[in-house]
Every structure is written in C-alpha cells, then in structure tokens.
Motif scaffolding. Structure first.
Motif, short mmCIF file in Angstrom:
data_model
loop_
_atom_site.label_atom_id
_atom_site.label_comp_id
_atom_site.label_asym_id
_atom_site.label_seq_id
_atom_site.Cartn_x
_atom_site.Cartn_y
_atom_site.Cartn_z
N LYS A 195 -3.57 -7.35 -0.62
CA LYS A 195 -2.35 -8.12 -0.85
C LYS A 195 -2.17 -8.39 -2.35
O LYS A 195 -3.09 -8.80 -3.04
CB LYS A 195 -2.39 -9.43 -0.08
CG LYS A 195 -2.14 -9.27 1.41
CD LYS A 195 -2.18 -10.61 2.12
CE LYS A 195 -1.94 -10.44 3.62
NZ LYS A 195 -2.05 -11.73 4.35
N GLY A 196 -0.95 -8.14 -2.82
CA GLY A 196 -0.65 -8.33 -4.23
C GLY A 196 -1.01 -7.15 -5.11
O GLY A 196 -0.62 -7.11 -6.27
N ARG A 197 -1.74 -6.18 -4.57
CA ARG A 197 -2.12 -4.99 -5.37
C ARG A 197 -1.48 -3.72 -4.84
O ARG A 197 -1.10 -2.85 -5.61
CB ARG A 197 -3.65 -4.83 -5.38
CG ARG A 197 -4.40 -5.98 -5.98
CD ARG A 197 -5.86 -5.61 -6.21
NE ARG A 197 -6.56 -5.28 -4.97
CZ ARG A 197 -7.25 -4.15 -4.79
NH1 ARG A 197 -7.33 -3.26 -5.75
NH2 ARG A 197 -7.87 -3.93 -3.63
N PHE A 198 -1.39 -3.60 -3.52
CA PHE A 198 -0.86 -2.38 -2.89
C PHE A 198 0.50 -2.68 -2.27
O PHE A 198 0.74 -3.77 -1.77
CB PHE A 198 -1.79 -1.88 -1.80
CG PHE A 198 -3.13 -1.34 -2.25
CD1 PHE A 198 -3.56 -1.48 -3.57
CD2 PHE A 198 -3.96 -0.70 -1.35
CE1 PHE A 198 -4.78 -0.98 -3.97
CE2 PHE A 198 -5.19 -0.19 -1.73
CZ PHE A 198 -5.61 -0.35 -3.06
N THR A 199 1.37 -1.68 -2.28
CA THR A 199 2.67 -1.80 -1.63
C THR A 199 2.93 -0.56 -0.80
O THR A 199 2.83 0.56 -1.31
CB THR A 199 3.79 -1.95 -2.68
OG1 THR A 199 3.54 -3.10 -3.50
CG2 THR A 199 5.14 -2.12 -1.99
N ILE A 200 3.29 -0.78 0.46
CA ILE A 200 3.64 0.33 1.35
C ILE A 200 5.15 0.40 1.45
O ILE A 200 5.83 -0.63 1.52
CB ILE A 200 2.97 0.17 2.73
CG1 ILE A 200 3.14 1.44 3.57
CG2 ILE A 200 3.48 -1.06 3.46
CD1 ILE A 200 2.30 1.44 4.85
N SER A 201 5.69 1.61 1.45
CA SER A 201 7.13 1.79 1.56
C SER A 201 7.40 3.10 2.29
O SER A 201 6.49 3.92 2.46
CB SER A 201 7.80 1.78 0.19
OG SER A 201 7.31 2.84 -0.61
N ARG A 202 8.66 3.28 2.69
CA ARG A 202 8.98 4.52 3.39
C ARG A 202 10.38 4.99 3.02
O ARG A 202 11.26 4.18 2.71
CB ARG A 202 8.85 4.37 4.90
CG ARG A 202 9.87 3.50 5.58
CD ARG A 202 9.50 3.27 7.05
NE ARG A 202 9.38 4.52 7.79
CZ ARG A 202 8.80 4.62 8.98
NH1 ARG A 202 8.24 3.55 9.55
NH2 ARG A 202 8.74 5.78 9.61
N ASP A 203 10.55 6.28 3.04
CA ASP A 203 11.84 6.92 2.83
C ASP A 203 12.08 7.79 4.06
O ASP A 203 11.57 8.90 4.15
CB ASP A 203 11.81 7.76 1.55
CG ASP A 203 13.15 8.38 1.23
OD1 ASP A 203 13.99 8.56 2.14
OD2 ASP A 203 13.37 8.71 0.06
#
Length: 123
Positions: free
Chosen positions: A64-72
């Motif tokens: 938390k606060g270091r990694f970000t998950i996203s999607r296209d």
C-alpha cells in the motif's frame, strides 16, 4: 479460456520503479477480476493486488502506497506500477484472473495464470 502473458520484469536498484504488464486474450476481459501475486524462492505464493473495475482495487498491506494496479480494457491489459522498490520485493510476479465476484486473495481462487516475470531488486 483466458491466456495471460506478463512482461516488464527485470533488475532495478532499491528505491527504483518498474511497471509490469499483463496482456490477456481469449475472452472478453473486462468483466474478469485480475490479481498480481508473487513468489520468492522458498516462499509461498502471496497476493499483491487485485482489480475488477478501476474504482475497485485491493492491495496487500506491504505494498500500500508503493504499488498501483490499473487496467486498460480496450487494450486487454492490466498493469502493476511498482515504486520505492525494496530488495524484499524480489520475486517472480504472476498475474491471475477469475470471473467470480468478491475480493479474493488466495491463489486457489484464481482460474487462469500467466507464466510469471522475474523482478529483482538490488540493494
């Protein structure tokens, strides 16, 4: 049948950043929940992050606060942006997908897996 292919791993120094990609094919991908797991040598595979909709994400406490998950969904791709990397983040990172509802953080709950990509963080 969903096919998943990870890319973007490699070697980075501690404190650096890296972005992993998980490209999907085989089915309409937009309704699937996708997660990232990782496995270090001699350790169990552990949950890292999960996304269904862009506003529906869930993270392990240690990222938390270091990694970000996203999607296209247009590109059928899920990303994991990793910042402030630490040597203990060194592992093979896997993406996984499932069609069921609810947040799941156990590997056994996921139906489809990629082959993994190695991330090595040097101190």
């Amino acid at each position: 049948q969903v096919q998943l292919v990870e890319s973007g791993g490699g070697l980075v120094q501690a404190g650096g950043s890296m972005r992993l990609s998980c490209a999907a094919s085989g089915v309409p991908f937009g309704t699937y929940a996708v997660a990232w797991f990782r496995q270090a040598p001699g350790k169990e595979r552990e949950f890292v992050a999960r996304i269904r909709r862009p506003d529906n994400t869930y993270y392990a406490d240690f990222v938390k606060g270091r990694f970000t998950i996203s999607r296209d969904n247009g590109e059928n791709t899920v990303y994991l942006q990793m910042n402030s990397l630490r040597p203990e983040d060194t592992a093979v990172y896997y993406c996984a997908a499932r069609s069921g509802v609810g947040v799941r953080t156990t590997a056994a709950d996921y139906d489809y897996w990629g082959q993994g990509t190695q991330v090595t963080v040097s101190s």
